[in-house]
Write a protein that holds these residues in place. Structure first.
Motif, short mmCIF file in Angstrom:
data_model
loop_
_atom_site.label_atom_id
_atom_site.label_comp_id
_atom_site.label_asym_id
_atom_site.label_seq_id
_atom_site.Cartn_x
_atom_site.Cartn_y
_atom_site.Cartn_z
N ARG A 1 0.81 -1.23 0.00
CA ARG A 1 0.00 0.00 0.00
C ARG A 1 0.84 1.27 0.00
NH1 ARG A 1 -0.77 2.45 4.97
NH2 ARG A 1 0.03 1.28 6.74
N ASN A 2 2.11 1.18 0.41
CA ASN A 2 2.93 2.39 0.40
C ASN A 2 3.65 2.61 -0.93
OD1 ASN A 2 4.65 0.18 1.04
ND2 ASN A 2 6.15 1.57 1.92
N TRP A 3 3.41 1.75 -1.91
CA TRP A 3 3.91 1.96 -3.27
C TRP A 3 2.79 2.64 -4.04
CZ3 TRP A 3 6.25 -3.35 -5.11
CH2 TRP A 3 7.32 -3.70 -4.29
N VAL B 1 5.79 5.79 -0.18
CA VAL B 1 5.34 6.63 0.92
C VAL B 1 5.97 6.12 2.21
CG1 VAL B 1 3.35 7.38 2.28
CG2 VAL B 1 3.16 7.18 -0.22
N GLU C 1 5.78 6.36 6.24
CA GLU C 1 4.92 6.77 7.35
C GLU C 1 5.79 6.93 8.59
OE1 GLU C 1 1.36 4.45 7.80
OE2 GLU C 1 1.23 4.17 5.64
N ARG D 1 2.35 10.95 6.66
CA ARG D 1 2.89 10.31 5.45
C ARG D 1 3.79 11.30 4.72
NH1 ARG D 1 -1.66 8.57 1.74
NH2 ARG D 1 -2.35 10.67 2.21
N TYR E 1 12.21 6.19 5.54
CA TYR E 1 12.11 6.00 4.10
C TYR E 1 13.07 4.91 3.62
CZ TYR E 1 12.65 7.03 -0.88
OH TYR E 1 12.74 6.93 -2.25
N ARG F 1 11.90 1.50 4.19
CA ARG F 1 10.74 1.08 3.38
C ARG F 1 11.02 1.00 1.88
NH1 ARG F 1 9.76 1.44 8.07
NH2 ARG F 1 7.82 1.82 9.17
#
Length: 159
Positions: free
Chosen positions: A42-44, A64, A66, A71, A121, A124
């Motif tokens: 979901r963070n792509w 993204v 978090e 965000r 970041y 992730r």
């Protein structure tokens, strides 16, 4: 199996000179389509912003981060990245896509506040590690030393 060092060399080659070359541009287009469709974590997401010179909509894959309930987007290529210039020219107005459309405002974070976001970041976004000269497990002081070179934008949903 590819080694982490081999992947870092590939990532640096794709973006040699701090800009995406032909292969990277093709991969970015494919990644943006995939992320916009909601495929992957979901963070792509796909970032959409108007080109500052052409006015055309540009779609680019981003990760993204978090941190502390907020965000953020980070430029792994630094302040000269095209999407950063376009976001600044658009006064921070953009769209994020990951299975749905989200109108956002991207507000640039002061360099003094970027270090913890940069570390999050890098944890992730494995593809960014080759471009940021600090290990993802390094103390915050090391991130603070380079923070002015890597723009960070806080994401605020509009509407």
């Amino acid at each position: 199996m590819a080694t982490a060092g081999g992947l870092h060399r590939l990532d640096r080659w794709l973006y040699r000179g701090g800009r995406p070359h032909r292969t990277a541009r093709v991969l970015n287009r494919l990644g943006a389509l995939q992320y916009a469709a909601g495929l992957g974590p979901r963070n792509w997401v796909a970032l959409e912003v108007r080109g500052r010179r052409t006015g055309r909509l540009i779609r680019f894959p981003v990760v993204v981060a978090e941190h502390d309930g907020e965000r953020y987007l980070v430029s792994m290529l630094g302040r000269r990245a095209n999407w950063v210039r376009n976001v600044r020219a658009a006064d921070g107005r953009a769209v994020l896509r990951h299975g749905h459309r989200e109108e956002v405002r991207l507000e640039e974070v002061d360099p003094g506040d970027r270090a913890p976001v940069l570390r999050t970041y890098l944890q992730r976004a494995p593809g960014a590690r080759a471009h940021v000269p600090v290990d993802r497990h390094a103390p915050l002081e090391e991130f603070a030393r380079i923070a002015d070179r890597y723009p960070v934008f806080r994401i605020t949903t509009l509407g």
